[in-house]
Design a protein around this motif. Structure first.
Motif, PDB file in Angstrom:
ATOM      1  N   MET A 164       0.843  -1.183   0.000  1.00  0.00           N
ATOM      2  CA  MET A 164       0.000   0.000   0.000  1.00  0.00           C
ATOM      3  C   MET A 164       0.884   1.240   0.000  1.00  0.00           C
ATOM      4  O   MET A 164       2.043   1.190   0.410  1.00  0.00           O
ATOM      5  CB  MET A 164      -0.931  -0.015   1.203  1.00  0.00           C
ATOM      6  CG  MET A 164      -0.245   0.049   2.550  1.00  0.00           C
ATOM      7  SD  MET A 164      -1.418  -0.146   3.911  1.00  0.00           S
ATOM      8  CE  MET A 164      -1.922  -1.851   3.683  1.00  0.00           C
ATOM      9  N   ALA A 165       0.322   2.338  -0.511  1.00  0.00           N
ATOM     10  CA  ALA A 165       1.089   3.571  -0.642  1.00  0.00           C
ATOM     11  C   ALA A 165       0.567   4.638   0.307  1.00  0.00           C
ATOM     12  O   ALA A 165      -0.628   4.709   0.590  1.00  0.00           O
ATOM     13  CB  ALA A 165       1.016   4.077  -2.076  1.00  0.00           C
ATOM     14  N   THR A 166       1.490   5.452   0.808  1.00  0.00           N
ATOM     15  CA  THR A 166       1.142   6.653   1.562  1.00  0.00           C
ATOM     16  C   THR A 166       1.598   7.814   0.703  1.00  0.00           C
ATOM     17  O   THR A 166       2.747   8.275   0.779  1.00  0.00           O
ATOM     18  CB  THR A 166       1.831   6.669   2.937  1.00  0.00           C
ATOM     19  OG1 THR A 166       1.572   5.436   3.609  1.00  0.00           O
ATOM     20  CG2 THR A 166       1.325   7.817   3.790  1.00  0.00           C
ATOM     21  N   LEU A 167       0.720   8.257  -0.163  1.00  0.00           N
ATOM     22  CA  LEU A 167       1.083   9.105  -1.284  1.00  0.00           C
ATOM     23  C   LEU A 167       1.715  10.432  -0.880  1.00  0.00           C
ATOM     24  O   LEU A 167       2.715  10.857  -1.467  1.00  0.00           O
ATOM     25  CB  LEU A 167      -0.167   9.348  -2.140  1.00  0.00           C
ATOM     26  CG  LEU A 167       0.003  10.140  -3.428  1.00  0.00           C
ATOM     27  CD1 LEU A 167       0.950   9.428  -4.363  1.00  0.00           C
ATOM     28  CD2 LEU A 167      -1.358  10.341  -4.094  1.00  0.00           C
ATOM     29  N   GLY A 168       1.156  11.076   0.109  1.00  0.00           N
ATOM     30  CA  GLY A 168       1.615  12.415   0.436  1.00  0.00           C
ATOM     31  C   GLY A 168       2.586  12.482   1.602  1.00  0.00           C
ATOM     32  O   GLY A 168       2.860  13.574   2.108  1.00  0.00           O
ATOM     33  N   GLU A 169       3.091  11.330   2.059  1.00  0.00           N
ATOM     34  CA  GLU A 169       3.967  11.346   3.225  1.00  0.00           C
ATOM     35  C   GLU A 169       5.229  12.162   2.970  1.00  0.00           C
ATOM     36  O   GLU A 169       5.954  11.930   2.003  1.00  0.00           O
ATOM     37  CB  GLU A 169       4.360   9.928   3.631  1.00  0.00           C
ATOM     38  CG  GLU A 169       5.248   9.890   4.868  1.00  0.00           C
ATOM     39  CD  GLU A 169       5.543   8.478   5.334  1.00  0.00           C
ATOM     40  OE1 GLU A 169       6.137   8.339   6.403  1.00  0.00           O
ATOM     41  OE2 GLU A 169       5.165   7.527   4.629  1.00  0.00           O
ATOM     42  N   GLN A 170       5.467  13.118   3.833  1.00  0.00           N
ATOM     43  CA  GLN A 170       6.682  13.925   3.736  1.00  0.00           C
ATOM     44  C   GLN A 170       7.835  13.156   4.371  1.00  0.00           C
ATOM     45  O   GLN A 170       7.757  12.765   5.537  1.00  0.00           O
ATOM     46  CB  GLN A 170       6.501  15.259   4.458  1.00  0.00           C
ATOM     47  CG  GLN A 170       7.683  16.199   4.335  1.00  0.00           C
ATOM     48  CD  GLN A 170       7.798  16.783   2.931  1.00  0.00           C
ATOM     49  OE1 GLN A 170       6.835  17.306   2.398  1.00  0.00           O
ATOM     50  NE2 GLN A 170       8.969  16.680   2.345  1.00  0.00           N
TER      51      GLN A 170
END
Length: 273
Positions: A1-7
């Protein structure tokens, strides 16, 4: 799974991939983590699309990662594709291939807001037993039709994984594709892979050949109970014969797939009566 906006801490990169290993009961048996800060060139929303497949001929699952907003040269949001290959330890940041429209063998050129790899789907499209990729470019300009959109098919192979050799380009100006190309059609906004005639080709995320191992797992983890490698000689012989038959029908399979892709993902809705 992706955490698209994770800085990503300590960088300007954004996006990460989380891998959860089974068996999963109340919680995953183990987990893995790949962030965009560990791979050069995928720092703008890594994980905007994902596709799982066996893009080479080993027993481990690989992951294609879309990085739709990645800058290529001076072109913002031109987009990039990263393919992470699996091994016995899971996904490795040391086994990554990057593709964009500046890569040899890929048609077109990187342009701002093309969003190359904004959509992905995996399946064995040519019947050789190895998974391939459909890559959507939702805002690709075709001629003067800005934002008309396009898709590409990149083929996997047994030795090198995904390659640009023999890559196919599909848009609404391609012969056999229904509809008419127009500005802001966004052909390829979503893509998919399915077996519409039951012949065993185009199975999302899994190639048509049989696999004897449980797949990727962290180093030292035991096999899932009840899963073992066992003798597979007879089964492999059958699969090899099936592969030879499929290769003979490669041209027909590609023509059929192009038509299916267009009908299901590119055709414009008819105008109201």
């Amino acid at each position: 799974m992706a955490t698209l906006g994770e800085q990503i801490s300590g960088s300007s990169d954004r996006g990460s991939i989380h891998v959860l290993y089974g068996p999963i009961d109340d919680a995953p048996a183990a987990g893995g983590y790949v962030d965009s800060g560990n791979i050069t060139g995928i720092g703008e929303f890594a994980g905007s699309s994902l596709a799982l497949g066996h893009f080479n001929d080993d027993d481990y699952t690989d992951v294609a990662v879309g990085v739709s907003d990645e800058e290529v040269g001076d072109e913002g949001a031109a987009g990039r594709l990263a393919v992470l290959y699996g091994n016995a330890s899971g996904l490795s940041t040391g086994r990554v291939k990057l593709f964009d429209q500046d890569s040899p063998g890929i048609s077109g050129a990187p342009e701002s807001e093309d969003y190359f790899a904004s959509a992905l789907a995996a399946g064995d499209f040519n019947g050789d037993g190895v998974d391939d990729l459909v890559v959507g470019m939702r805002s690709e300009a075709v001629g003067s039709a800005t934002g008309s959109g396009a898709s590409m098919i990149l083929f996997g192979n047994t030795t090198g994984g995904i390659t640009t050799k023999g890559a196919l380009w599909v848009d609404q100006d391609t012969e056999g594709v229904p509809g008419t190309m127009a500005t802001d059609d966004h052909f390829g906004w979503t893509v998919g892979a399915l077996d519409t005639d039951g012949n065993g080709r185009v199975t999302p995320g899994r190639s048509t050949r049989q696999r004897g191992r449980h797949g990727n797992r962290p180093q030292g983890e035991a096999e899932h109970p009840g899963v073992r490698d066992g003798p597979r000689r007879g089964r492999l012989g059958l699969v090899r014969r099936q592969r030879r038959r499929r290769v003979r029908h490669r041209a027909a399979a590609l023509t059929q797939f192009t038509s299916e892709l267009a009908v299901r993902f590119g055709r414009r809705a008819p105008a109201p009566a």
